[in-house]
Design a protein around this motif. Structure first.
Motif, PDB file in Angstrom:
ATOM      1  N   GLU A  75       0.836  -1.205   0.000  1.00 12.87           N
ATOM      2  CA  GLU A  75       0.000   0.000   0.000  1.00 12.87           C
ATOM      3  C   GLU A  75       0.868   1.253   0.000  1.00 12.87           C
ATOM      4  OE1 GLU A  75      -4.007  -1.542   2.397  1.00 12.87           O
ATOM      5  OE2 GLU A  75      -2.368  -0.557   3.466  1.00 12.87           O
ATOM      6  N   GLY A  76       1.838   1.279   0.903  1.00 13.76           N
ATOM      7  CA  GLY A  76       2.699   2.443   1.008  1.00 13.76           C
ATOM      8  C   GLY A  76       3.521   2.693  -0.233  1.00 13.76           C
ATOM      9  N   ILE A  77       3.870   1.604  -0.943  1.00 12.08           N
ATOM     10  CA  ILE A  77       4.728   1.733  -2.121  1.00 12.08           C
ATOM     11  C   ILE A  77       3.941   2.059  -3.379  1.00 12.08           C
ATOM     12  CG2 ILE A  77       6.261   0.447  -3.670  1.00 12.08           C
ATOM     13  CD1 ILE A  77       7.289  -1.065  -1.251  1.00 12.08           C
ATOM     14  N   SER A  78       2.781   1.411  -3.568  1.00 17.47           N
ATOM     15  CA  SER A  78       2.149   1.433  -4.887  1.00 17.47           C
ATOM     16  C   SER A  78       0.834   2.203  -4.997  1.00 17.47           C
ATOM     17  CB  SER A  78       1.909  -0.008  -5.371  1.00 17.47           C
ATOM     18  OG  SER A  78       1.036  -0.700  -4.501  1.00 17.47           O
ATOM     19  N   VAL A  79       0.096   2.401  -3.890  1.00 16.13           N
ATOM     20  CA  VAL A  79      -1.210   3.050  -4.007  1.00 16.13           C
ATOM     21  C   VAL A  79      -1.093   4.461  -4.560  1.00 16.13           C
ATOM     22  CG1 VAL A  79      -3.161   3.985  -2.694  1.00 16.13           C
ATOM     23  CG2 VAL A  79      -2.405   1.656  -2.292  1.00 16.13           C
ATOM     24  N   GLY A  80      -0.064   5.196  -4.130  1.00 17.53           N
ATOM     25  CA  GLY A  80       0.096   6.569  -4.598  1.00 17.53           C
ATOM     26  C   GLY A  80       0.255   6.662  -6.095  1.00 17.53           C
ATOM     27  N   ALA A  81       0.887   5.655  -6.702  1.00 17.69           N
ATOM     28  CA  ALA A  81       1.104   5.672  -8.149  1.00 17.69           C
ATOM     29  C   ALA A  81      -0.054   5.040  -8.913  1.00 17.69           C
ATOM     30  CB  ALA A  81       2.405   4.942  -8.493  1.00 17.69           C
ATOM     31  N   LEU A  82      -0.646   3.981  -8.347  1.00 16.14           N
ATOM     32  CA  LEU A  82      -1.660   3.219  -9.078  1.00 16.14           C
ATOM     33  C   LEU A  82      -3.075   3.742  -8.859  1.00 16.14           C
ATOM     34  CD1 LEU A  82      -0.412  -0.412  -8.299  1.00 16.14           C
ATOM     35  CD2 LEU A  82      -0.080   0.868 -10.429  1.00 16.14           C
ATOM     36  N   GLY A  83      -3.348   4.276  -7.675  1.00 16.87           N
ATOM     37  CA  GLY A  83      -4.717   4.573  -7.280  1.00 16.87           C
ATOM     38  C   GLY A  83      -5.291   3.410  -6.488  1.00 16.87           C
ATOM     39  N   VAL A  84      -6.302   3.688  -5.689  1.00 21.09           N
ATOM     40  CA  VAL A  84      -6.859   2.673  -4.803  1.00 21.09           C
ATOM     41  C   VAL A  84      -7.583   1.575  -5.584  1.00 21.09           C
ATOM     42  CG1 VAL A  84      -8.370   2.289  -2.819  1.00 21.09           C
ATOM     43  CG2 VAL A  84      -7.099   4.416  -3.013  1.00 21.09           C
ATOM     44  N   ALA A  85      -8.291   1.951  -6.655  1.00 17.37           N
ATOM     45  CA  ALA A  85      -9.096   0.968  -7.390  1.00 17.37           C
ATOM     46  C   ALA A  85      -8.226  -0.096  -8.039  1.00 17.37           C
ATOM     47  CB  ALA A  85      -9.950   1.676  -8.440  1.00 17.37           C
ATOM     48  N   THR A  86      -7.166   0.326  -8.736  1.00  8.31           N
ATOM     49  CA  THR A  86      -6.268  -0.634  -9.365  1.00  8.31           C
ATOM     50  C   THR A  86      -5.600  -1.502  -8.312  1.00  8.31           C
ATOM     51  OG1 THR A  86      -5.844   0.838 -11.232  1.00  8.31           O
ATOM     52  CG2 THR A  86      -4.222  -0.887 -10.827  1.00  8.31           C
ATOM     53  N   PHE A  87      -5.147  -0.879  -7.223  1.00  6.55           N
ATOM     54  CA  PHE A  87      -4.504  -1.630  -6.143  1.00  6.55           C
ATOM     55  C   PHE A  87      -5.440  -2.694  -5.590  1.00  6.55           C
ATOM     56  CE2 PHE A  87      -3.793  -2.407  -1.662  1.00  6.55           C
ATOM     57  CZ  PHE A  87      -2.437  -2.667  -1.602  1.00  6.55           C
ATOM     58  N   GLN A  88      -6.673  -2.307  -5.244  1.00  9.68           N
ATOM     59  CA  GLN A  88      -7.609  -3.238  -4.611  1.00  9.68           C
ATOM     60  C   GLN A  88      -8.007  -4.372  -5.551  1.00  9.68           C
ATOM     61  OE1 GLN A  88      -8.718  -3.669  -1.656  1.00  9.68           O
ATOM     62  NE2 GLN A  88      -7.972  -1.863  -0.597  1.00  9.68           N
ATOM     63  N   THR A  89      -8.219  -4.065  -6.817  1.00  9.90           N
ATOM     64  CA  THR A  89      -8.589  -5.128  -7.761  1.00  9.90           C
ATOM     65  C   THR A  89      -7.480  -6.150  -7.888  1.00  9.90           C
ATOM     66  OG1 THR A  89      -9.967  -3.569  -9.016  1.00  9.90           O
ATOM     67  CG2 THR A  89      -9.381  -5.628 -10.096  1.00  9.90           C
ATOM     68  N   SER A  90      -6.237  -5.680  -7.992  1.00 11.61           N
ATOM     69  CA  SER A  90      -5.102  -6.586  -8.090  1.00 11.61           C
ATOM     70  C   SER A  90      -4.937  -7.399  -6.813  1.00 11.61           C
ATOM     71  CB  SER A  90      -3.828  -5.778  -8.375  1.00 11.61           C
ATOM     72  OG  SER A  90      -2.731  -6.629  -8.592  1.00 11.61           O
ATOM     73  N   LEU A  91      -5.086  -6.743  -5.662  1.00 16.95           N
ATOM     74  CA  LEU A  91      -4.971  -7.430  -4.375  1.00 16.95           C
ATOM     75  C   LEU A  91      -6.042  -8.501  -4.213  1.00 16.95           C
ATOM     76  CD1 LEU A  91      -3.828  -7.587  -1.421  1.00 16.95           C
ATOM     77  CD2 LEU A  91      -5.535  -5.861  -0.831  1.00 16.95           C
ATOM     78  N   ILE A  92      -7.285  -8.131  -4.500  1.00 18.77           N
ATOM     79  CA  ILE A  92      -8.405  -9.054  -4.314  1.00 18.77           C
ATOM     80  C   ILE A  92      -8.291 -10.242  -5.262  1.00 18.77           C
ATOM     81  CG2 ILE A  92     -10.907  -9.291  -4.649  1.00 18.77           C
ATOM     82  CD1 ILE A  92     -11.126  -6.393  -3.544  1.00 18.77           C
ATOM     83  N   SER A  93      -7.824 -10.010  -6.468  1.00 22.07           N
ATOM     84  CA  SER A  93      -7.664 -11.112  -7.419  1.00 22.07           C
ATOM     85  C   SER A  93      -6.675 -12.132  -6.878  1.00 22.07           C
ATOM     86  CB  SER A  93      -7.199 -10.565  -8.768  1.00 22.07           C
ATOM     87  OG  SER A  93      -8.180  -9.714  -9.334  1.00 22.07           O
ATOM     88  N   GLY A  94      -5.579 -11.660  -6.294  1.00 20.82           N
ATOM     89  CA  GLY A  94      -4.624 -12.578  -5.685  1.00 20.82           C
ATOM     90  C   GLY A  94      -5.236 -13.342  -4.526  1.00 20.82           C
TER      91      GLY A  94
END
Length: 307
Positions: A75-94
């Motif tokens: 979260e600390g590394i990637s959310v700022g660059a990706l946005g919350v939606a992209t981060f959460q979709t990728s996380l949930i898929s895993g």
């Protein structure tokens, strides 16, 4: 909201690793204030290292906090660059894929869940959802790596609720389990950061805004609910039931809060595919018994009544 806070925290301190330590530290301080004043909870917490050494339950259960550390770090590394939606979709898929595997192996649940067409289809659609949300970053290798990071975190963290639930049963307290979860994650992240500081590649400084300390406390409710529910629902169903709220909430955050992230058409499509994957994979499958074999739920219920 936790992802949004930790993402902004990472941007503010300029180090996603430090942001994860601050987030975990906030949650740990809050839990210690709750647990330590109560004698029974304090004794249960102090007893856990000895129970780990005696392996009263399989030792990996004691280190479920490492999975949470991976998620908070990403979260600390990637959310700022990706946005919350992209981060959460990728996380949930895993997590969906991890849930299929963990339920099949019987990790943290009372009955193993057989692989079914629905579960396998849901897992495949989860991969498709991830590819959709990361597709805008295919031409930017560093962004693609950031998008894959939460997916890997989801794969690793799928069994975290199971580990926390088993520790809670051992300690006879969900509060003790959550505190232990934060202790393990905080220690692992801090040791790694101290090594970085010693090598001259990191500096410690605190964020400027008070609300940036809320990442840890925001995670407490999620950890507690997941650990309480996992034994009855199973890892996959638990992950899928939380998917809709996380995806819809993350898209709203990116859309309504300036600077949080860009909601591409592929982001919306990926979130929709992830929701469909959830709906398909949540269709009940057979339970797997060691002996005599695979029985469906109705058959098991009949046998229990006859017994």
């Amino acid at each position: 909201m936790q992802s949004a806070v930790n993402g902004r925290l990472g941007q503010d301190v300029g180090d996603g690793h430090l942001a994860s330590i601050i987030s975990f530290g906030g949650g740990l301080v809050l839990m210690l204030l709750i647990v330590l004043p109560v004698r029974r909870l304090r004794q249960a917490l102090i007893a856990l290292p000895g129970q780990l050494m005696r392996r009263e339950i399989p030792w990996p259960n004691f280190f479920a906090g490492l999975c949470g550390a991976v998620i908070v770090l990403s979260e600390g590394i990637s959310v700022g660059a990706l946005g919350v939606a992209t981060f959460q979709t990728s996380l949930i898929s895993g997590m969906i894929i991890s849930g299929v595997v963990c339920d099949r192996l019987g990790i943290g649940i009372q009955f193993k869940q057989a692989l079914s067409v629905f579960r396998v289809t849901g897992a495949i659609l989860a991969i498709v959802a991830t590819l959709l949300v990361v597709s805008p970053n295919f031409e930017a290798p560093h962004m693609l790596a950031l998008a894959v990071l939460p997916f890997i975190g989801g794969l690793l963290a799928g069994w975290q609720p199971a580990g926390n639930s088993n520790v809670a049963q051992l300690a006879d307290s969900m509060l003790v389990s959550i505190t232990w979860n934060f202790i393990i994650g905080f220690l692992a992240l801090t040791v790694a950061f101290l090594i970085r500081m010693g090598a001259g590649s990191a500096e410690f400084h605190l964020p400027s805004a008070w609300w940036m300390y809320l990442g840890g406390p925001l995670g407490l409710a999620s950890i507690a609910l997941m650990a309480l529910l996992v034994r009855k629902l199973g890892l996959l169903v638990l992950a899928l039931c939380s998917t809709a709220g996380q995806l819809i909430g993350s898209i709203l955050i990116d859309s309504l809060i300036p600077g949080m992230g860009t909601v591409y058409g592929t982001t919306l499509l990926g979130a929709l595919v992830a929701l469909i994957a959830s709906g398909i994979a949540i269709i009940p499958s057979k339970r797997v018994e060691e002996d005599p074999g695979i029985l469906d739920d109705a058959h098991q219920t009949t046998e229990l009544k006859e017994g």
